[in-house]
Design an enzyme around this catalytic site. Structure first.
Site, PDB file in Angstrom:
ATOM      1  N   PHE A   1       7.936   2.197  -0.705  1.00 11.26           N
ATOM      2  CA  PHE A   1       8.947   2.403   0.347  1.00 11.26           C
ATOM      3  C   PHE A   1       9.547   3.812   0.367  1.00 11.26           C
ATOM      4  O   PHE A   1      10.274   4.157   1.293  1.00 11.26           O
ATOM      5  CB  PHE A   1      10.080   1.364   0.255  1.00 11.26           C
ATOM      6  CG  PHE A   1       9.633  -0.043   0.514  1.00 11.26           C
ATOM      7  CD1 PHE A   1       9.390  -0.483   1.816  1.00 11.26           C
ATOM      8  CD2 PHE A   1       9.431  -0.933  -0.536  1.00 11.26           C
ATOM      9  CE1 PHE A   1       8.967  -1.779   2.064  1.00 11.26           C
ATOM     10  CE2 PHE A   1       9.006  -2.234  -0.297  1.00 11.26           C
ATOM     11  CZ  PHE A   1       8.773  -2.660   1.008  1.00 11.26           C
TER      12      PHE A   1
ATOM     13  N   TYR B   1       1.986   4.743   1.690  1.00  6.83           N
ATOM     14  CA  TYR B   1       1.922   5.272   3.060  1.00  6.83           C
ATOM     15  C   TYR B   1       0.633   6.069   3.220  1.00  6.83           C
ATOM     16  O   TYR B   1       0.190   6.752   2.293  1.00  6.83           O
ATOM     17  CB  TYR B   1       3.115   6.178   3.340  1.00  6.83           C
ATOM     18  CG  TYR B   1       4.453   5.477   3.324  1.00  6.83           C
ATOM     19  CD1 TYR B   1       4.750   4.459   4.231  1.00  6.83           C
ATOM     20  CD2 TYR B   1       5.437   5.840   2.404  1.00  6.83           C
ATOM     21  CE1 TYR B   1       5.987   3.830   4.227  1.00  6.83           C
ATOM     22  CE2 TYR B   1       6.675   5.211   2.397  1.00  6.83           C
ATOM     23  CZ  TYR B   1       6.953   4.209   3.304  1.00  6.83           C
ATOM     24  OH  TYR B   1       8.171   3.591   3.293  1.00  6.83           O
TER      25      TYR B   1
ATOM     26  N   HIS C   1       9.536  -9.396   5.191  1.00  9.31           N
ATOM     27  CA  HIS C   1       9.350  -7.958   4.976  1.00  9.31           C
ATOM     28  C   HIS C   1      10.323  -7.186   5.872  1.00  9.31           C
ATOM     29  O   HIS C   1      10.636  -7.627   6.985  1.00  9.31           O
ATOM     30  CB  HIS C   1       7.899  -7.580   5.309  1.00  9.31           C
ATOM     31  CG  HIS C   1       7.495  -6.241   4.810  1.00  9.31           C
ATOM     32  ND1 HIS C   1       7.766  -5.076   5.507  1.00  9.31           N
ATOM     33  CD2 HIS C   1       6.852  -5.858   3.679  1.00  9.31           C
ATOM     34  CE1 HIS C   1       7.298  -4.043   4.827  1.00  9.31           C
ATOM     35  NE2 HIS C   1       6.740  -4.484   3.714  1.00  9.31           N
TER      36      HIS C   1
ATOM     37  N   ASP D   1       0.839  -1.205   0.000  1.00  6.93           N
ATOM     38  CA  ASP D   1       0.000   0.000   0.000  1.00  6.93           C
ATOM     39  C   ASP D   1       0.864   1.240   0.000  1.00  6.93           C
ATOM     40  O   ASP D   1       1.994   1.210   0.506  1.00  6.93           O
ATOM     41  CB  ASP D   1      -0.803   0.060   1.311  1.00  6.93           C
ATOM     42  CG  ASP D   1      -2.176  -0.531   1.192  1.00  6.93           C
ATOM     43  OD1 ASP D   1      -2.652  -0.718   0.068  1.00  6.93           O
ATOM     44  OD2 ASP D   1      -2.767  -0.810   2.247  1.00  6.93           O
TER      45      ASP D   1
END
Length: 220
Positions: free
Chosen positions: A78, A67, A187, A65
């Site tokens: 990221f 942020y 992750h 997703d």
């Protein structure tokens, strides 16, 4: 449907833009942006594609997703804009690059310099409502981003796919391991970094693979 997107991706994704699901998705996203605070800014929804044309992709990093807090999302997985505090997952990515390659840890979380080198920073879902993680999942974005990954898998050779966490690994499970390098681990979030991401060596492995196939390494 006509979508403002990099021409190389326009060619690849136009069949998706012409499907009924994408029209419904567009209506939903437009309504959400008109009635709620959503991220990233509308002009950056396709930033991952615009920043990294199809024929220049060399590495694919799949996020989930955007942020969902003010000022963070910029359409690249990221990544956060210059001047925004580096999020915890990206801090852990930087730490692994430092451990793996000896590079200093940057102060900026802006990853546009990666995209400019051919790193596709692709979230599975390209929009989100403020403060509501996952709020735009299941509306059609995943179908579009699956199509993008599938096109790279079919039409390109010797790409590096970095699949961090179970979500990304499921999304990339159809990638042809004979044509591409697929790197998988946990992750980089603080909750799971210790399950394999820390010490994974993905960045040196990616660069070794690229150089073996006649391409310059990524300056991580």
């Amino acid at each position: 449907m006509t979508v403002r997107i990099d021409p190389s991706w326009q060619r690849v994704l136009q069949p998706e833009f012409d499907k009924p699901y994408f029209e419904l998705l567009t209506q939903y996203v437009r309504q959400q942006y008109q009635t709620c605070t959503c991220f990233p800014p509308a002009g950056l929804i396709f930033n991952a594609f615009d920043s990294c044309p199809f024929d220049r992709v060399r590495v694919v990093i799949i996020g989930q997703d955007p942020y969902h807090e003010e000022g963070q999302a910029m359409g690249l997985s990221f990544s956060v804009p210059e001047g925004v505090q580096v999020p915890p997952s990206l801090v852990n990515i930087y730490k692994e690059i430092h451990r793996d390659l000896g590079k200093p840890i940057p102060q900026s979380g802006d990853l546009r310099r990666w995209a400019e080198q051919g790193v596709l920073l692709l979230n599975a879902t390209l929009t989100v409502e403020a403060h509501k993680a996952g709020s735009h999942q299941g509306k059609g974005w995943e179908e579009l981003t699956d199509a993008a990954i599938d096109a790279l898998n079919r039409e390109r050779e010797h790409l590096v796919f970095m699949l961090w966490g179970s979500y990304a690994q499921r999304k990339g499970q159809f990638i042809d391991r004979k044509k591409h390098l697929v790197l998988q681990t946990s992750h980089p979030s603080p909750l799971s970094v210790y399950r394999g991401f820390d010490g994974c060596g993905h960045f040196s492995a990616a660069n070794n693979y690229l150089t073996q196939h006649g391409q310059p390494p990524i300056d991580w």
